[in-house]
Structures are given as C-alpha cells and as structure tokens.
Design an enzyme around this catalytic site. Sequence first.
Site, PDB file in Angstrom:
ATOM      1  N   CYS A 107       0.853  -1.195   0.000  1.00  0.00           N
ATOM      2  CA  CYS A 107       0.000   0.000   0.000  1.00  0.00           C
ATOM      3  C   CYS A 107       0.893   1.251   0.000  1.00  0.00           C
ATOM      4  CB  CYS A 107      -0.887  -0.034   1.246  1.00  0.00           C
ATOM      5  SG  CYS A 107      -2.175   1.205   1.190  1.00  0.00           S
TER       6      CYS A 107
ATOM      7  N   THR B  43      -0.770  -1.158  -5.741  1.00  0.00           N
ATOM      8  CA  THR B  43      -1.001   0.017  -6.586  1.00  0.00           C
ATOM      9  C   THR B  43       0.273   0.859  -6.756  1.00  0.00           C
ATOM     10  OG1 THR B  43      -1.781   1.148  -4.607  1.00  0.00           O
ATOM     11  CG2 THR B  43      -3.441   0.185  -6.054  1.00  0.00           C
TER      12      THR B  43
END
Lengths: 70, 428
Positions: free
Chosen positions: B135, B201
């Site tokens: 993250c 991501t």
Amino acid sequence: MSDYKEYLSEREQIDRMFEIGYSIENVQENLSGALVMFEKIGSETETLHIKTADARKYFSNLLLQQRQNV
Amino acid sequence: MADLRTNLAGIESPNPFWLASAPPTNSGYQVQRAFEAGWGGAVWKTLGDPILNVSSRFAAVSFNGQRVAGFNNIELITDRPLEVNLQEIYETKKRFPNHTVVVSLMVEPQQEKWHEIVKRVEEVGVDGLELNFGCPHGMAERGMGSASGQVPELVEKQTYWVKEAAQTPVIVKLTPNITDITVTAESAARGGADAISMINTINSLAGVDLDSWNTIPHVGGKGAHGGYCGPAVRPIALNMVGECARSPRINVPISGMGGISNWQNAVEFMLMGASNVQVCTAAMHHGFRIVEDMIDGLNNYLDEKGISSVQDIIGKSVPKYSDWGNLDLNYKIVARINNDVCINCNKCHIACEDTSHQCIDMLKDDHGNSYLEVREEDCVGCNLCSIVCPVDGAIDMVEVGSEHPPMTWNDRQAAIGSLQNPSADPIK
C-alpha cells in the site's frame, strides 16, 4: 540514397571481400557504425566502414558463419 | 466443462478468481455477496490497527470515452476493530466453507505485533494470510505498506516473523513502486513466503482541476499521492509477474493482479505464471457479477483448446519471455496493406511518415484512385501502422523469411568479442 540502397551497396562490398578470399579479422564499433577489418594471407588488411543497421546485421551473420566453418 | 479449481501454495479454491484486498472485501456482507456471485476467493481488506480515513478517496482517469481506464485511491486499511472483522470472517467461512478466505495483514515492523495478529486471525479459521507490503499511501508514511516493501531486508525479516507464528500459507504482496520487483520477491522467498502476489497500486496523482487548481481527488483543497490501478496498469503488472515467474531464484507460486478486467486478462496472467488472479477495479466499476462472464469465458476457452484443467495453462508463456539480448535479430516482419479493406484514412501514412520509418507511399492507380502501399524493403516491422489503423484487417504484419539462421544480440557480441580474444572463443 535510401537506407535500403545504402545497405545493398554495403552488402555488396562485404560480399566482394569474401569472394576474393578475405575473412573478418576484427570489428571495432563506434558512434559512426562499425569498422570491419578483413584479412587474407599474403595480402594487406582491408577495412570497411559499415554504417547501415542491416549491413551491420549482415556482416554479423557472416561472422557467425565464419566461426562455424573454422 | 473444464476443471477450474486452483491451488496456490496449498490454498485451494473453486476457481482462479479472487477479489483482491480492497474496498470490495471490507466486510462479511460484501464478501458473502461476492461468493454468491461466484468468486472463488477473497482477500479480506487489510487488518491492522484500525485507521481514520479522509473524504474524498477515489478518482478515476477516463480516456477517449472509456471510463475508469485507470483508478486512483487514497483509502487506507480497515477502519473497523479487529474483533468485528474476525467475527465476520468466521461467519463467512462458516457459510462458505469451500470458498477461499485469505486475510490481508499490516502492522508495524515488530516481531511481537506480527505474531499477535497472525495468531488472532488464524484462530477464526482462515485459509491463508497475505502480508500487505505494498500500500503506497498513508500507511507508508507510518513505516508500513510499501515503505516496508521497498526494503528487501524488511520484507525478508517480516515474512520470517510471520512464518514463525503462521499455521496457514503466507502470501507476500509486493509493491510495484520499486526498480526491480524480483529483488523483493526473492527476499520474500528467502523469508519463507509460501507465495507472492503482485502488484499493489502504483504511486499516482489522478489529475489537477484546471479551474480550482485542486488536485483530483482533494480533501478540502489539499491532496496527497494515491495508489493507481485498473486497466491502465495491466501491462506493468503482467511484466512484473513474468519477470518473477521466469526468475530461477524465485520458486514460489504467484497470485497475479493489476488491471485484470475479464477472462482474457486472467488467462494472460496465468500463462505468464500466475497460479490464480485477483481483481478489484473491474468489480468496483461493474459489480460482483462480472465474475459470471469471467468463469464462462475461461471455461469456453479451455474447452475450445481441449484443456481439461485451468492449472494446465499456468506458466505456459514463461519460456517465451526473455531478455532483449536473446531475441532473434534476423526475424523480420513487414506491413502489408489490404487495399480492398483499407478506407484510405491515411493514418498509417501519417504515423509512418511523421514518427516512424517513412515507408508507406500514397499512390494513385490508373483510374486516379488513391491507395497506400508499403515499400517492404524499407519497412522495419515496427507495427505502428497496424496499431493506429482504425479498420480490422486493413493491415497485416507478415513474416518475411530470413536467409540466415537466428542470431541474437548476445550471439553477435560473443562472436565479435571472440575476434578480440580468440582464446575465449569456444568454437576456435
């Protein structure tokens, strides 16, 4: 001259060297392409300045072939 | 009907489609809805010390009318107490014993913190654990997520701590915000990971509002980088999966994710080495029922190929993925324009003339009709004309035979090198 025509011209020069009994002795690559040195027993060394990408691939193929034939 | 069951490091699942750890797997209600729709598994939204979120959280990038080509979020891990999540995980697993529940975890890089959360989560009966080392926003500022995942030693050490306490398989989820993901993948494997998953991501800013000059998204006029996902990141993820799959130093299975939106994308990831796939953005865009088409499509594909089990396609493209230096310099393709299909829009000519190799001529036939023709001797086979062509079948890229056997850059350099140093030449 188009790239293709320049390649054909350089290829012809390379083929000519092999036809008259020369083999590739050394290759020096630089910003301007490749200096291909040809050698033949009893003759002076000849150098071709090969500029086009296709002709540089071409002499490389012939060099590999030359090594296989040793 | 093909067998769609998968096995990732001992974690069995009725099909390869898992929901990734993200907003869609925030609660028991959502995960149970997903299982009812047909998802084979879910990775529960990351558990850890419950956080505080901001509003707003998501932004999307549309491109030429395609909505959600890319997706950006600044939402953090779960904001609910651990006990609430564990109760819902227990209930979900009880109701769906044959579906896979993996739980994503993130705590500070301290041995006792990892031991505590692993023991408490495993007590409720999960199928596996996924360590969130990816993250990129918010949690990274606190030394967790990608801040941990970018330091190979921390990846290895934390994985090791988890493995000290874990009874179920441990998946390490890697960040793409790193130069070479195989380095951290190796660290995870060295730490004892049973599997790795990728990609999390990518650091991103979705946009800037041209009138207010606020970032998109913004929180009361101020923004921070988020994590980018969705179809736009798929090629980046696919490469990272392929790089890990072909590395001889990484011998753990891979759970692949990053922009997977349909069954075709899933097959690509599995061919490139993923044992299963995880999906988030597509479910957020279209809802859980997209999995129905994914299952049907995968089934039909396998049936048409005569493949009885989805596991038989895993990694089949990996041997075809290599370094540039191993590509054949003598392989050649050229463009051929099919004038009976071509609409003479000239996009190929413009693209080739302006930005490629100037080998598409605009000509006129005996009746004065315009047509386009490729000078094949000058065509380098770059594909650009066929990429920009708006008409299917108007341009074919055709293989042209070579007079020479295959020759790679590495072959060539070895041959030239042997001239300078004949003693190193194995042939001579």
